[in-house]
Design a protein around this motif. Structure first.
Motif, PDB file in Angstrom:
ATOM      1  N   ILE A 301       0.832  -1.210   0.000  1.00  0.00           N
ATOM      2  CA  ILE A 301       0.000   0.000   0.000  1.00  0.00           C
ATOM      3  C   ILE A 301       0.861   1.252   0.000  1.00  0.00           C
ATOM      4  O   ILE A 301       0.616   2.198  -0.757  1.00  0.00           O
ATOM      5  CB  ILE A 301      -0.946  -0.006   1.217  1.00  0.00           C
ATOM      6  CG1 ILE A 301      -1.997  -1.113   1.048  1.00  0.00           C
ATOM      7  CG2 ILE A 301      -1.631   1.342   1.386  1.00  0.00           C
ATOM      8  CD1 ILE A 301      -2.819  -1.365   2.290  1.00  0.00           C
ATOM      9  N   TYR A 302       1.905   1.273   0.839  1.00  0.00           N
ATOM     10  CA  TYR A 302       2.700   2.491   0.989  1.00  0.00           C
ATOM     11  C   TYR A 302       3.727   2.677  -0.121  1.00  0.00           C
ATOM     12  O   TYR A 302       4.019   3.801  -0.515  1.00  0.00           O
ATOM     13  CB  TYR A 302       3.403   2.495   2.341  1.00  0.00           C
ATOM     14  CG  TYR A 302       2.510   2.914   3.481  1.00  0.00           C
ATOM     15  CD1 TYR A 302       2.087   4.230   3.610  1.00  0.00           C
ATOM     16  CD2 TYR A 302       2.077   1.993   4.417  1.00  0.00           C
ATOM     17  CE1 TYR A 302       1.262   4.619   4.641  1.00  0.00           C
ATOM     18  CE2 TYR A 302       1.256   2.372   5.465  1.00  0.00           C
ATOM     19  CZ  TYR A 302       0.849   3.689   5.569  1.00  0.00           C
ATOM     20  OH  TYR A 302       0.026   4.067   6.583  1.00  0.00           O
ATOM     21  N   SER A 303       4.301   1.589  -0.617  1.00  0.00           N
ATOM     22  CA  SER A 303       5.381   1.744  -1.592  1.00  0.00           C
ATOM     23  C   SER A 303       4.876   1.824  -3.027  1.00  0.00           C
ATOM     24  O   SER A 303       5.355   2.642  -3.813  1.00  0.00           O
ATOM     25  CB  SER A 303       6.380   0.584  -1.460  1.00  0.00           C
ATOM     26  OG  SER A 303       5.735  -0.657  -1.702  1.00  0.00           O
ATOM     27  N   LEU A 304       3.880   0.997  -3.387  1.00  0.00           N
ATOM     28  CA  LEU A 304       3.414   0.986  -4.769  1.00  0.00           C
ATOM     29  C   LEU A 304       2.579   2.216  -5.112  1.00  0.00           C
ATOM     30  O   LEU A 304       2.402   2.528  -6.281  1.00  0.00           O
ATOM     31  CB  LEU A 304       2.590  -0.281  -5.028  1.00  0.00           C
ATOM     32  CG  LEU A 304       3.376  -1.600  -4.948  1.00  0.00           C
ATOM     33  CD1 LEU A 304       2.465  -2.773  -5.266  1.00  0.00           C
ATOM     34  CD2 LEU A 304       4.561  -1.580  -5.908  1.00  0.00           C
ATOM     35  N   ARG A 305       2.061   2.916  -4.101  1.00  0.00           N
ATOM     36  CA  ARG A 305       1.258   4.116  -4.342  1.00  0.00           C
ATOM     37  C   ARG A 305       2.051   5.395  -4.066  1.00  0.00           C
ATOM     38  O   ARG A 305       1.479   6.475  -4.026  1.00  0.00           O
ATOM     39  CB  ARG A 305      -0.003   4.089  -3.473  1.00  0.00           C
ATOM     40  CG  ARG A 305      -0.963   2.971  -3.823  1.00  0.00           C
ATOM     41  CD  ARG A 305      -2.151   2.968  -2.876  1.00  0.00           C
ATOM     42  NE  ARG A 305      -2.876   4.228  -2.920  1.00  0.00           N
ATOM     43  CZ  ARG A 305      -3.854   4.487  -3.791  1.00  0.00           C
ATOM     44  NH1 ARG A 305      -4.210   3.570  -4.674  1.00  0.00           N
ATOM     45  NH2 ARG A 305      -4.482   5.652  -3.774  1.00  0.00           N
ATOM     46  N   ASN A 306       3.361   5.258  -3.880  1.00  0.00           N
ATOM     47  CA  ASN A 306       4.181   6.411  -3.528  1.00  0.00           C
ATOM     48  C   ASN A 306       5.357   6.507  -4.492  1.00  0.00           C
ATOM     49  O   ASN A 306       6.209   5.619  -4.543  1.00  0.00           O
ATOM     50  CB  ASN A 306       4.667   6.261  -2.074  1.00  0.00           C
ATOM     51  CG  ASN A 306       5.361   7.494  -1.569  1.00  0.00           C
ATOM     52  OD1 ASN A 306       6.381   7.908  -2.100  1.00  0.00           O
ATOM     53  ND2 ASN A 306       4.805   8.087  -0.522  1.00  0.00           N
ATOM     54  N   LYS A 307       5.403   7.586  -5.264  1.00  0.00           N
ATOM     55  CA  LYS A 307       6.439   7.733  -6.285  1.00  0.00           C
ATOM     56  C   LYS A 307       7.837   7.820  -5.673  1.00  0.00           C
ATOM     57  O   LYS A 307       8.791   7.221  -6.183  1.00  0.00           O
ATOM     58  CB  LYS A 307       6.161   8.971  -7.138  1.00  0.00           C
ATOM     59  CG  LYS A 307       4.915   8.862  -8.007  1.00  0.00           C
ATOM     60  CD  LYS A 307       4.723  10.118  -8.846  1.00  0.00           C
ATOM     61  CE  LYS A 307       3.475  10.005  -9.723  1.00  0.00           C
ATOM     62  NZ  LYS A 307       3.271  11.236 -10.534  1.00  0.00           N
ATOM     63  N   ASP A 308       7.986   8.588  -4.599  1.00  0.00           N
ATOM     64  CA  ASP A 308       9.302   8.736  -3.962  1.00  0.00           C
ATOM     65  C   ASP A 308       9.812   7.405  -3.435  1.00  0.00           C
ATOM     66  O   ASP A 308      10.998   7.086  -3.560  1.00  0.00           O
ATOM     67  CB  ASP A 308       9.223   9.753  -2.816  1.00  0.00           C
ATOM     68  CG  ASP A 308       8.924  11.153  -3.308  1.00  0.00           C
ATOM     69  OD1 ASP A 308       9.274  11.452  -4.472  1.00  0.00           O
ATOM     70  OD2 ASP A 308       8.344  11.943  -2.533  1.00  0.00           O
ATOM     71  N   MET A 309       8.896   6.610  -2.822  1.00  0.00           N
ATOM     72  CA  MET A 309       9.298   5.319  -2.296  1.00  0.00           C
ATOM     73  C   MET A 309       9.686   4.361  -3.420  1.00  0.00           C
ATOM     74  O   MET A 309      10.682   3.628  -3.317  1.00  0.00           O
ATOM     75  CB  MET A 309       8.167   4.718  -1.455  1.00  0.00           C
ATOM     76  CG  MET A 309       8.508   3.388  -0.796  1.00  0.00           C
ATOM     77  SD  MET A 309       9.865   3.511   0.397  1.00  0.00           S
ATOM     78  CE  MET A 309       9.093   4.482   1.689  1.00  0.00           C
ATOM     79  N   LYS A 310       8.917   4.360  -4.512  1.00  0.00           N
ATOM     80  CA  LYS A 310       9.250   3.485  -5.652  1.00  0.00           C
ATOM     81  C   LYS A 310      10.603   3.866  -6.253  1.00  0.00           C
ATOM     82  O   LYS A 310      11.403   2.985  -6.608  1.00  0.00           O
ATOM     83  CB  LYS A 310       8.149   3.580  -6.711  1.00  0.00           C
ATOM     84  CG  LYS A 310       6.878   2.825  -6.336  1.00  0.00           C
ATOM     85  CD  LYS A 310       5.922   2.706  -7.501  1.00  0.00           C
ATOM     86  CE  LYS A 310       5.255   4.018  -7.795  1.00  0.00           C
ATOM     87  NZ  LYS A 310       4.193   3.857  -8.847  1.00  0.00           N
ATOM     88  N   LEU A 311      10.864   5.158  -6.360  1.00  0.00           N
ATOM     89  CA  LEU A 311      12.146   5.606  -6.898  1.00  0.00           C
ATOM     90  C   LEU A 311      13.291   5.208  -5.985  1.00  0.00           C
ATOM     91  O   LEU A 311      14.357   4.759  -6.452  1.00  0.00           O
ATOM     92  CB  LEU A 311      12.130   7.131  -7.087  1.00  0.00           C
ATOM     93  CG  LEU A 311      13.381   7.762  -7.688  1.00  0.00           C
ATOM     94  CD1 LEU A 311      13.650   7.192  -9.072  1.00  0.00           C
ATOM     95  CD2 LEU A 311      13.234   9.288  -7.744  1.00  0.00           C
ATOM     96  N   ALA A 312      13.095   5.329  -4.683  1.00  0.00           N
ATOM     97  CA  ALA A 312      14.135   4.947  -3.722  1.00  0.00           C
ATOM     98  C   ALA A 312      14.410   3.443  -3.790  1.00  0.00           C
ATOM     99  O   ALA A 312      15.575   3.014  -3.738  1.00  0.00           O
ATOM    100  CB  ALA A 312      13.714   5.342  -2.314  1.00  0.00           C
TER     101      ALA A 312
END
Length: 326
Positions: A301-312
């Motif tokens: 939920i938190y990583s796949l819906r968050n661009k900054d987290m996916k990039l990191a």
């Protein structure tokens, strides 16, 4: 009949017909050996995914300088909490599935009971703090950097952990001192309040009342605060002029609300509403939802819906590939 005598010892020589429990038997989920192997494989895969997913969030927050903000600091701590929360039950459950005796020691049972409820309370407090963080970020964006400083964030995180772990030692200690002199079979996959109280030979209404009152107050006040924060937050979102801004705000808050709904919905059914009419199997399934499914869905939920987290996460994977090739 074999299980009824596991871990029972005489209390004294003059009354050999009275026994005291030295260990419990966790029945877990019913079924033949093939079903047990299937459940073991399913829960093992879920646990590995919990460790990998939440571990990836922790690594991303720690190693990517762009994620060194209060929001991601809270998210990294929340991911660590989810690993601890699932680890309080899943490893023992996996061992019991393949075990013939399915036994857990008396002290081990109450340690699991303590950590399970302490970590669950810490999770409630974390969800409230994360709601406060999002409320400040969206409703008071200009004041957010001066209010949600690194120092305040650290204090809030510390208070969540301390409050969660200092709230239950006394009531659980008194529960452990109750006489357990009958059956030692717990029809569950973990040591929970209702199964343990049903095995006690002496009623303890005051201890039970204190425990459930404490748990209910934590659930009530945290969910009320979360609902209040998101009511104000959504009202502010609807006032955002641009559609892109509203979409970004809804995306950030929507993921948090999914976790909150999944966790609180099942926990309240188990510990606030009466469970006398709920079948035992359904109680086990509800416990699985908030003890395993929530930690499993958290990184998705938190990583796949968050661009900054996916990039990191992409940057971390790229570094790992480069280091392996070099």
């Amino acid at each position: 009949m074999f299980f009824f005598f596991i871990g029972l010892r005489p209390m004294n020589r003059s009354a050999t017909h009275i026994h005291t429990v030295t260990e419990f038997v966790l029945l877990g989920f019913p079924g033949c050996w093939e079903i047990q192997v299937f459940l073991f494989s399913l829960f093992l895969v879920a646990y590995v995914l919990i460790l990998l997913g939440n571990g990836a969030i922790i690594c991303a927050v720690r190693w990517d300088p762009r994620l060194h903000t209060p929001m991601y600091f809270l998210l990294g701590n929340f991911a660590f909490l989810e690993i601890c929360y699932s680890s309080s039950t899943v490893p023992n459950m996996l061992a019991n599935i393949l075990s013939k005796t399915k036994a857990i020691s008396f002290s081990g049972c109450f340690l699991q009971f303590y950590f399970f409820f302490s970590l669950g309370t810490t999770e409630c407090l974390f969800l409230a703090v994360m709601a406060y963080d999002r409320y400040l970020a969206i409703c008071h964006p200009l004041h957010y950097p001066t209010i949600m400083t690194g120092k305040l964030c650290g204090i809030l995180v510390s208070l969540c952990w301390l409050t969660g772990f200092l709230g239950y030692p006394i009531p659980i200690f008194f529960i452990s001192q109750l006489p357990f002199c009958g059956s030692n079979i717990i029809d569950h996959f973990l040591c929970d309040m209702d199964p343990l109280m049903s095995l006690s030979c002496a009623p303890a209404p005051i201890t039970e009342f204190i425990f459930y009152t404490q748990s209910s107050l934590v659930l009530f006040f945290t969910i009320m605060y979360i609902l209040r924060s998101y009511t104000l937050l959504l009202r502010a979102v609807f006032q955002v002029p641009s559609a892109a801004g509203r979409k970004k705000a809804f995306s950030t808050c929507g993921s948090h609300l999914v976790v909150v709904s999944l966790f609180y919905g099942t926990v309240m059914v188990m510990y606030v509403s009466p469970t006398y009419g709920v079948p035992t199997l359904m109680q086990k399934i509800l416990t699985l939802v908030y003890s395993i499914m929530t930690p499993l869905f958290n990184p998705l939920i938190y990583s796949l819906r968050n661009k900054d987290m996916k990039l990191a996460l992409r940057n971390i994977l790229s570094r790992m590939r480069i280091s392996q090739n070099s």
